[in-house]
Structure formats: C-alpha cells, structure tokens
Enzyme design. Structure first.
Site, short mmCIF file in Angstrom:
data_model
loop_
_atom_site.label_atom_id
_atom_site.label_comp_id
_atom_site.label_asym_id
_atom_site.label_seq_id
_atom_site.Cartn_x
_atom_site.Cartn_y
_atom_site.Cartn_z
N TYR A 71 -15.72 17.94 -15.60
CA TYR A 71 -16.16 16.60 -15.19
C TYR A 71 -17.06 16.70 -13.95
O TYR A 71 -16.63 17.21 -12.92
CB TYR A 71 -14.94 15.72 -14.92
CG TYR A 71 -15.31 14.27 -14.76
CD1 TYR A 71 -15.81 13.56 -15.83
CD2 TYR A 71 -15.20 13.63 -13.53
CE1 TYR A 71 -16.19 12.23 -15.70
CE2 TYR A 71 -15.57 12.30 -13.39
CZ TYR A 71 -16.06 11.62 -14.48
OH TYR A 71 -16.44 10.31 -14.34
N ASP B 267 -6.81 19.76 -14.88
CA ASP B 267 -7.22 18.41 -15.28
C ASP B 267 -6.84 18.26 -16.76
O ASP B 267 -7.42 18.89 -17.63
CB ASP B 267 -8.73 18.22 -15.06
CG ASP B 267 -9.18 16.78 -15.35
OD1 ASP B 267 -8.59 16.14 -16.24
OD2 ASP B 267 -10.13 16.31 -14.70
N ARG C 183 0.83 -1.22 0.00
CA ARG C 183 0.00 0.00 0.00
C ARG C 183 0.86 1.27 0.00
O ARG C 183 0.40 2.34 -0.38
CB ARG C 183 -0.97 0.01 1.19
CG ARG C 183 -1.85 1.25 1.24
CD ARG C 183 -3.09 1.16 2.13
NE ARG C 183 -2.95 0.34 3.30
CZ ARG C 183 -2.21 0.63 4.37
NH1 ARG C 183 -1.55 1.78 4.42
NH2 ARG C 183 -2.12 -0.20 5.38
N LYS D 252 -8.61 7.11 -19.72
CA LYS D 252 -8.99 7.56 -21.05
C LYS D 252 -7.82 7.33 -22.03
O LYS D 252 -7.31 6.23 -22.09
CB LYS D 252 -9.43 9.02 -20.98
CG LYS D 252 -10.37 9.34 -19.80
CD LYS D 252 -11.74 8.71 -19.95
CE LYS D 252 -12.58 8.76 -18.67
NZ LYS D 252 -12.69 10.05 -18.01
C1 LIG Z 1 -13.13 10.42 -16.70
C2 LIG Z 1 -12.66 11.71 -16.15
C3 LIG Z 1 -12.37 11.85 -14.80
C4 LIG Z 1 -12.57 10.71 -13.81
O1 LIG Z 1 -11.72 9.66 -14.08
P1 LIG Z 1 -11.97 8.14 -13.59
O2 LIG Z 1 -10.74 7.45 -14.02
O3 LIG Z 1 -13.22 7.67 -14.28
O4 LIG Z 1 -12.16 8.20 -12.12
C5 LIG Z 1 -11.89 13.07 -14.36
N1 LIG Z 1 -11.73 14.11 -15.19
C6 LIG Z 1 -12.03 14.02 -16.51
C7 LIG Z 1 -11.83 15.20 -17.39
C8 LIG Z 1 -12.50 12.82 -17.02
O5 LIG Z 1 -12.80 12.73 -18.31
#
Ligand SMILES: *Cc1c(COP(=O)(O)O)cnc(C)c1O
Length: 366
Positions: free
Chosen positions: A99, A169, A47, A194
């Site tokens: 998001y 982000d 962890r 993604k």
């Molecule tokens: C999908 C996404 C998230 C969240 O990510 P997860 O891996 O699904 O927790 C955060 N910010 C953006 C811009 C996203 O497209």
C-alpha cells in the site's frame, strides 16, 4: 461470549457479542457519549475509551487471536504503529509493492526521524540481509495490488533473529483468511474499510498484538494523538463483520469463476489470484492462508482500454477500494503504484457468479 471452538460463520456472527441479559439489546448498540458521569467505571471521556470500541475490539481480537486496538482508518493504525515503534535513525523495512501511503508516510511525514527506509518486494527471496539492523519489518501479504505473498513464519524468524518486530498488513486476507500472530508475527495491522466492514460505507482500521507492552503503548498513543474511530462507524463495522464469512465465500467463488473466464482471454495479461493453483503465489499462500479472497489483478492494453472496460461494465463500479458487497475495479497506476499503466485491481462483490462473469466478458468485447 461463547468459548466453544466453532466455524468461521459462527465466530463472525457471535464475535464481541454482549452477555445475554433480560431486557438488554440482543446486539451491541452504539454509544456516542463524549463525557461520562465520573466514578470508578471504565469510561470517563470518549477519546480515551468507548464501549462500542470495546465490543468491536473484542470481536476482531477473538478472530485475530490477540488484543485489538481500533482506529479511525487503516492508515491511522499503520502510522500509529510506525510512530510507536520507531526511534530516530532506525531502519524500517516496508514492501516496495504494498500500500503506497505507508511508504509515503515514512518519507514525507517522518523525515525528522532520519529513518533508513528499506523497500523489499513482497515476493523477494527473503534472507537475513533484507532485515539486517531493522527495528520494524512490515510485510503485506497478499500484497496490494500485485497479490504476491511472502512466507510469514520465515520472515518472522529472520526478523526476530535481528531483534526486529514483524508487523503484517492483513487487510487483503482478513482474519478469516490468515492468522499472522499464529504464524509468528508480533502485530497485525489492517484497514477494515475493506472486506472486514464490507459495505463501502465505513473507514476503520486496527492493530492486534499479544505483546502487552506494545498494546499499552498503542492504546496510550491513540488517546494522545486522537486517531480514534467514531462510535457509529465502529458499530457499522461490527455489524458488517457478522457476515464476513458469507461475503468472503461468495467473493472467492466469484474470483474463481472470473479467473477461469479470464485465464485464456485474448485481451487479458498477467492475471493474478493467489487462490488459483497456477498462480505463482499459490504454493506459499496455500501453506499459510485458511481461505482466499475476492481480489484479482490483471492487465489490459493501456489506460484507455481500462477506461473503456470500466465504462462498458454495468456491474463493476469504477472505484478505488476493495472487499465490498459491490464489485469494483480501478487502474492502479493513476495512484502512483509502481505498476503497468493498464493494471486493473478487480474486487469481486457478492453478485451471482454467472451475472458477474457475463458482464465482465461483455465489457471486454465492447
Ligand atoms: C486501504 C489500505 C490501507 C489504508 O486503509 P484506509 O482505511 O484507507 O486508511 C492500508 N493497507 C492496505 C493493504 C490497504 O488496502
């Protein structure tokens, strides 16, 4: 690892690779261990540390230009940053059009801190009033799903004048598309579920920063909260990262082809792709982005029209993610995004442009 400056493909292929050693595997292998034999080595319990994380952190950190911390998901990374930086009564600025779970997390799961949550549209005419008194400003550019952009360097200057941290982000752009730390941001957060992993089979997220104090707090909080990624997922993400340049190139090629095909289509309204010269986001995007990705948004007439389109398309999966090998699309209003009922986020995959365009045009006729 090589330190020679090189192109995106070379950097992706070699990012985070171990030193060449006779008999050792050419590429990093997953280490699944929970406990380790104790001694004076880095690893003692899974962890807290893991060699497979370190390999991916070295890879992503080298691309982002800072020190990376990997997490189980993108939301684990974002929520860790919020927990680490915010104190009771603080003001936090989040995108009104970014998001949706970032806003929901602050509202529903941090309510005990009595935070002042200020929502600002990504495409706002940013000035000091937007960041006044803030502890943390988080922007998402290009935003998801609207694909608006903001000027990272300008917002960094405003935030820093207020003593606030700027987080970006960078999920949609990826480190190949944009380098927020070079533009003045203090920390990058991203969902590597993604495009960075790119194969729709992994959940993963990360933060990257050059701020050593913030880095230490993020690492310590991850160990304590346990929001750690599984080594197998980490390894899959690292394997996917190797082809990020190739995949983004094809995805952007597909997005450009689809943009041309849909631009004057009678059923399509509000087509957005920051890579297009005619897109309202393009002038700012061009100054701070190194390349564009494969995500477009557009509107059809209604929710039923979107369902009809997705049902008729053969190469476009109805699925809510983006950046994968497979083209996919979803209707964002179903998730509570503040957008029109018929708004579609379309993620171009790595199919051939002629095939994808033909399939989309056929589905729009059906
Ligand atoms: C999908 C996404 C998230 C969240 O990510 P997860 O891996 O699904 O927790 C955060 N910010 C953006 C811009 C996203 O497209």
């Amino acid at each position: 690892m090589t330190t020679t400056p090189s192109g995106d493909g070379t950097r992706c292929v070699h990012a985070g690779e171990p030193a060449a050693e006779p008999g050792a595997p050419l590429v990093p292998q997953p280490v699944l261990a929970a406990p380790y034999h104790l001694g004076d080595a880095a690893d003692f319990y899974g962890r807290a540390t893991n060699p497979t994380w370190r390999a991916l952190e070295s890879a992503i950190g080298s691309l982002d230009g800072g020190e990376c911390v990997v997490y189980a998901t993108g939301m684990a990374a974002i929520s860790a940053l919020l927990r680490v930086t915010l104190r009771a009564g603080d003001t936090v600025v989040l995108p009104s059009d970014g998001y949706y779970l970032a806003r929901a997390y602050v509202r529903e799961h941090m309510s005990a801190l009595d935070l002042d949550l200020r929502l600002v549209p990504t495409a706002a005419d940013w000035d000091a009033s937007h960041v006044r008194g803030a502890r943390l400003v988080l922007v998402e550019t290009p935003s998801n799903p609207g694909l608006d952009v903001c000027d990272i360097a300008a917002v960094a200057e405003l935030a820093h004048a207020e003593g606030a941290l700027l987080a970006v982000d960078n999920t949609t752009a990826t480190p190949l598309g944009q380098l927020p730390l070079d533009l003045g941001a203090d920390v990058v957060v991203a969902s590597d579920t993604k495009a960075l992993s790119g194969h729709s089979d992994v959940l993963l997220g990360h933060t990257t920063t050059r701020d050593v104090a913030l880095l230490a707090r993020l690492r310590a909080e991850r160990t304590a909260s346990g929001a750690v990624p599984g080594p197998l997922e980490t390894w899959l993400a690292h394997r996917g990262l190797g082809t990020l340049d190739l995949r983004l190139t094809r995805q952007a090629e597909n997005a450009a082809a689809l943009y041309r095909a849909l631009r004057d289509h009678p059923r399509v309204r509000g087509l957005r792709w920051p890579g297009a010269a005619a897109d309202p986001a393009h002038p700012t995007a061009r100054t701070q982005m190194r390349r564009f990705g494969g995500v477009l948004t557009f509107e059809l007439e209604s929710a039923a029209a979107v369902a009809g389109f997705l049902g008729a398309a053969r190469l476009v999966a109805a699925a809510t993610s983006f950046g994968g090998l497979h083209s996919s699309a979803d209707r964002r209003a179903q998730w509570g995004d503040p957008v029109p009922e018929g708004l579609v986020r379309f993620s171009c995959g790595c199919e051939d442009p002629e095939d994808l365009v033909a399939d989309v045009l056929r589905a729009l006729r059906a």
